[in-house]
Design a protein around this motif. Structure first.
Motif, PDB file in Angstrom:
ATOM      1  N   ARG A 258       0.817  -1.215   0.000  1.00 28.62           N
ATOM      2  CA  ARG A 258       0.000   0.000   0.000  1.00 28.62           C
ATOM      3  C   ARG A 258       0.851   1.266   0.000  1.00 28.62           C
ATOM      4  N   ALA A 259       2.045   1.174  -0.572  1.00 26.92           N
ATOM      5  CA  ALA A 259       2.969   2.319  -0.580  1.00 26.92           C
ATOM      6  C   ALA A 259       2.394   3.524  -1.311  1.00 26.92           C
ATOM      7  N   GLU A 260       1.466   3.291  -2.246  1.00 27.40           N
ATOM      8  CA  GLU A 260       0.918   4.404  -3.024  1.00 27.40           C
ATOM      9  C   GLU A 260       0.003   5.295  -2.200  1.00 27.40           C
ATOM     10  N   CYS A 261      -0.256   4.939  -0.924  1.00 28.05           N
ATOM     11  CA  CYS A 261      -1.133   5.777  -0.094  1.00 28.05           C
ATOM     12  C   CYS A 261      -0.493   7.141   0.185  1.00 28.05           C
ATOM     13  N   VAL A 262       0.826   7.210   0.035  1.00 23.69           N
ATOM     14  CA  VAL A 262       1.528   8.496   0.177  1.00 23.69           C
ATOM     15  C   VAL A 262       2.144   8.831  -1.176  1.00 23.69           C
ATOM     16  N   PRO A 263       1.543   9.724  -1.940  1.00 23.89           N
ATOM     17  CA  PRO A 263       2.118  10.093  -3.235  1.00 23.89           C
ATOM     18  C   PRO A 263       3.393  10.911  -3.045  1.00 23.89           C
ATOM     19  N   GLN A 264       4.273  10.839  -4.027  1.00 24.69           N
ATOM     20  CA  GLN A 264       5.527  11.584  -3.925  1.00 24.69           C
ATOM     21  C   GLN A 264       5.285  13.089  -3.867  1.00 24.69           C
ATOM     22  N   SER A 265       4.163  13.546  -4.403  1.00 31.19           N
ATOM     23  CA  SER A 265       3.845  14.973  -4.369  1.00 31.19           C
ATOM     24  C   SER A 265       3.579  15.472  -2.945  1.00 31.19           C
ATOM     25  N   ALA A 266       3.397  14.528  -1.987  1.00 31.32           N
ATOM     26  CA  ALA A 266       3.128  14.931  -0.607  1.00 31.32           C
ATOM     27  C   ALA A 266       4.384  15.445   0.087  1.00 31.32           C
ATOM     28  N   GLY A 267       5.538  15.306  -0.539  1.00 33.67           N
ATOM     29  CA  GLY A 267       6.765  15.827   0.033  1.00 33.67           C
ATOM     30  C   GLY A 267       7.550  14.835   0.856  1.00 33.67           C
ATOM     31  N   GLY A 268       7.026  13.609   1.039  1.00 31.81           N
ATOM     32  CA  GLY A 268       7.749  12.578   1.783  1.00 31.81           C
ATOM     33  C   GLY A 268       7.653  12.768   3.282  1.00 31.81           C
ATOM     34  N   GLY A 269       8.208  11.819   3.989  1.00 34.86           N
ATOM     35  CA  GLY A 269       8.169  11.834   5.450  1.00 34.86           C
ATOM     36  C   GLY A 269       8.072  10.421   5.990  1.00 34.86           C
ATOM     37  N   THR A 270       7.932  10.308   7.280  1.00 36.94           N
ATOM     38  CA  THR A 270       7.867   8.993   7.920  1.00 36.94           C
ATOM     39  C   THR A 270       6.526   8.803   8.617  1.00 36.94           C
TER      40      THR A 270
END
Length: 216
Positions: A135-147
């Motif tokens: 489910r890695a796609e739940c955080v899109p790269q456009s969100a700026g990343g993070g943990t």
């Protein structure tokens, strides 16, 4: 007709030649039968023994036909070893996972168990990590990343919601709380069919792993 001057022929006075010859013949026949029986018995024992001990086709005759018990046990242990709790390969999804840890384990009552004394749940830990990667796609790269720190609350004694997924605020650097909540729901759905029929020493566990998402 017997001679009138000679005594009558008495069978008891006949020479024992015929009887001795007959006895010797019977004795020889008996010995021959014993020899034949002995040879047949030897053949019945020796042939199956030879067939059992001879090397099988395709096997090296220099190796034993039966593997040592210790070697078999070691091989079986290696084959049946539980999967590592290390994070699976996330590929090109821009996601990496930390090592899995056990935050706590509990039972009914007031007794507490230190996290270092809790047993591990390898099968559930592997399924937990795999669900996050899937489910890695739940955080899109456009969100700026993070943990995001994911905490799986596993309750073996519960009848409902046996695996709850939490994303503590103090365990994440991702700015969007909404994305963290979305990811928690996606991972929980992925774990819905996970079997809890695994060895465990306690009724409830909390497992934690931190996922690092790459941004653009």
């Amino acid at each position: 007709m017997p001679h009138p001057l000679l005594p009558p022929d008495d069978p008891k006075r006949r020479p024992p030649t015929d009887i001795a010859a007959l006895a010797a013949s019977v004795d020889r026949v008996g010995k021959i039968q014993l020899i034949i029986v002995g040879l047949l018995t030897l053949a019945l024992v020796a042939i199956p023994l030879y067939l059992w001990r001879r090397p099988r086709a395709g096997e090296d005759s220099s190796e034993p036909l039966v593997r040592p018990v210790a070697a078999v046990s070691a091989t079986s242990a290696d084959t049946a070893a539980p999967p590592s709790s290390a994070a699976p390969d996330a590929g090109t999804s821009g996601l990496s996972l930390s090592e899995m840890s056990v935050l706590s384990c509990h039972d009914r009552g007031t007794k507490k168990t230190a996290p270092s004394e809790c047993d591990r749940l390898p099968a559930i830990e592997s399924a937990f990590a795999a669900a996050i990667v899937k489910r890695a796609e739940c955080v899109p790269q456009s969100a700026g990343g993070g943990t995001i720190q994911y905490v799986a609350d596993v309750g073996f004694a519960r009848t409902r919601n046996k695996i709850a997924i939490l994303t503590p605020r103090d365990g994440r650097t991702l700015k969007s709380a909404k994305l963290a909540s979305t990811c928690a729901a996606a991972v929980k759905k992925e774990l819905a069919s996970t079997s809890l029929d695994v060895p465990h020493g306690h009724e409830r566990y909390k497992l934690a792993v931190t996922a690092s998402y790459a941004g653009r």
